[in-house]
Write an enzyme that holds these catalytic residues in place. Sequence first.
Site, PDB file in Angstrom:
ATOM      1  N   GLY A  50       0.811  -1.214   0.000  1.00  0.00           N
ATOM      2  CA  GLY A  50       0.000   0.000   0.000  1.00  0.00           C
ATOM      3  C   GLY A  50       0.841   1.259   0.000  1.00  0.00           C
ATOM      4  N   CYS A  51       1.883   1.276   0.795  1.00  0.00           N
ATOM      5  CA  CYS A  51       2.746   2.459   0.889  1.00  0.00           C
ATOM      6  C   CYS A  51       3.484   2.695  -0.422  1.00  0.00           C
ATOM      7  CB  CYS A  51       3.720   2.312   2.056  1.00  0.00           C
ATOM      8  SG  CYS A  51       2.868   2.206   3.651  1.00  0.00           S
TER       9      CYS A  51
END
Length: 160
Positions: A50-51
Amino acid sequence: MSKPLLNQPAPLFNAPVCGGGFAADARLDLTSLLGRPVVLYFYPKDDTPGCTRQACGLRDAWDKLRRKAHVLGISPDPVRRHAKFISKYELPFALVADEDHAIATAYGVWVEKSLYGRKYMGVERSTFILDAEGRLQAILEKVKPDEHLELVLQALRSME
């Protein structure tokens, strides 16, 4: 600690930073960026799915973003890990190392989280957009990585 409020001065900080034109052992004082808007995006960990999507979304829109604001990513990762993340994904903006969680705490995003019934402390993915004077003009809470860029661009457009 509660989150700062809209139209109030953003919490200031001075912390280790890398990338975005800063030297490897540099420190960033937030006041040095005032004079134009600043996007502070808090994320949990470098080089996680996600990051990475969130950071690469900002990277891919860099030509638009850099004309509108300074962009800083902030996570608990140390500078050396940030440097690897920046290099691996060719990120054009700076990443701030908040290893002691002081910045995340000041912004109210160092919170208790739960995963599979286990409770732990971590960063709540959130973005704060400051105006040129350092006042909070937008707070994006619990942001989804794939929606982040459009929300940031909308907030910056509303400040023009």
